[in-house]
Design an enzyme around this catalytic site. Structure first.
Site, short mmCIF file in Angstrom:
data_model
loop_
_atom_site.label_atom_id
_atom_site.label_comp_id
_atom_site.label_asym_id
_atom_site.label_seq_id
_atom_site.Cartn_x
_atom_site.Cartn_y
_atom_site.Cartn_z
CG ASP A 277 -1.93 -1.18 1.17
OD1 ASP A 277 -1.88 -1.98 0.24
OD2 ASP A 277 -2.74 -1.29 2.13
CG ASP B 118 -6.59 0.26 1.50
OD1 ASP B 118 -7.00 -0.89 1.72
OD2 ASP B 118 -6.87 1.23 2.23
CG HIS C 197 -11.09 1.54 0.62
ND1 HIS C 197 -11.14 0.22 0.99
CD2 HIS C 197 -10.16 2.11 1.45
CE1 HIS C 197 -10.30 0.01 2.00
NE2 HIS C 197 -9.68 1.14 2.28
CG HIS D 254 -8.05 5.57 3.15
ND1 HIS D 254 -9.01 5.43 4.12
CD2 HIS D 254 -7.57 4.32 2.91
CE1 HIS D 254 -9.11 4.15 4.46
NE2 HIS D 254 -8.26 3.45 3.73
CE LYS E 174 -3.89 -4.47 1.44
NZ LYS E 174 -4.51 -3.40 2.27
CB CYS F 114 -2.07 -2.80 5.48
SG CYS F 114 -3.82 -2.31 5.40
C1 VGL Z 1 -4.39 1.05 5.77
C2 VGL Z 1 -5.67 2.30 7.18
C3 VGL Z 1 -6.78 2.10 6.40
C4 VGL Z 1 -3.05 0.48 5.43
C5 VGL Z 1 -5.48 0.83 4.96
O1 VGL Z 1 -2.79 0.22 4.24
O2 VGL Z 1 -2.23 0.30 6.36
N1 VGL Z 1 -4.50 1.78 6.88
N2 VGL Z 1 -6.68 1.37 5.29
ZN ZN Z 2 -8.12 1.42 3.77
#
Ligand code: VGL
Ligand code: ZN
Length: 196
Positions: A16, A58, A60, A77, A102, A141
């Site tokens: 990420d 990530d 979303h 985010h 993901k 993550c």
């Molecule tokens: C993450 C917060 C929310 C990460 C993903 O990639 O660590 N942190 N979504």
């Molecule tokens: Zn996230």
């Protein structure tokens, strides 16, 4: 300084490293962008050694359940197809990398690269026994990915210089390192061998 060599039974997993997690983004991780040059060296070394490269994102939907407005804990985010969800522009994502997506289902979150992605089976099929994990965020993550990798039976190393914590609570980064190490991960402080 310990030197590290990779081999074809290794995978480097870059978690990420996306714009929204870097300074200036909506969910900024302090020094998050500083992992980029470090991880680029590991990616290059993996390529030279015949090790596998995994890069996750990530990803979303706009009304994702992890967002505060929709009952979650995070600011919005990494919304699909926005610039914030793009990989950091300086991250080298080679054409042969396995891309893991993901967090793309509205009603569930996936902190771990292994959760519901098939990544574990895929790496095992390719003969991977050891994974090296870096990226963002150390205490979210990266932590979840490392703990899952251990449960799946991989040997796990955390690339310490290639990860940073978001620290919703102060100390979360150190606690995550302790937890991962107690679970059997090795925290790798060393650098790559100079020829890579
Ligand atoms: C993450 C917060 C929310 C990460 C993903 O990639 O660590 N942190 N979504
Ligand atoms: Zn996230």
């Amino acid at each position: 300084m310990g030197e590290v060599a990779l081999n074809p039974a290794d995978a480097v997993i870059v978690v990420d490293v996306q714009n929204d997690f870097c300074p200036g983004g909506p969910l900024p991780i302090r020094e998050g962008d500083q992992v980029v040059p470090v991880l680029n060296r590991w990616i290059a070394a993996a390529g030279n050694a015949g090790a596998k490269i995994v890069v996750s994102r990530d990803w979303h939907p706009p009304t994702h359940s992890s967002f505060k407005e929709y009952g979650g804990v995070w600011p919005p985010h990494c919304v699909q197809n926005t610039e914030g969800a793009d990989f950091h522009p300086d991250l080298n994502v080679p054409a042969e990398a396995i891309i893991v997506t993901k967090g793309d289902k509205v009603d569930r979150d996936q902190y771990s690269d292994f959760e519901g992605t098939g990544l574990g089976e895929r790496l095992k099929e390719q003969g991977v026994r050891r994974v090296w994990v870096g990226g963002l965020a150390l205490d979210v993550c990266v932590r979840a990915t490392v703990l899952d990798a251990l449960k799946l039976g991989f040997e796990v190393r955390v690339i310490r210089a290639g990860t940073r914590a978001v620290e919703v609570q102060p100390g979360d980064g150190d606690r995550a390192l302790e937890e991962m190490s107690e679970a059997g991960a090795i925290i790798e402080e060393g650098e790559l061998a100079p020829d890579v």
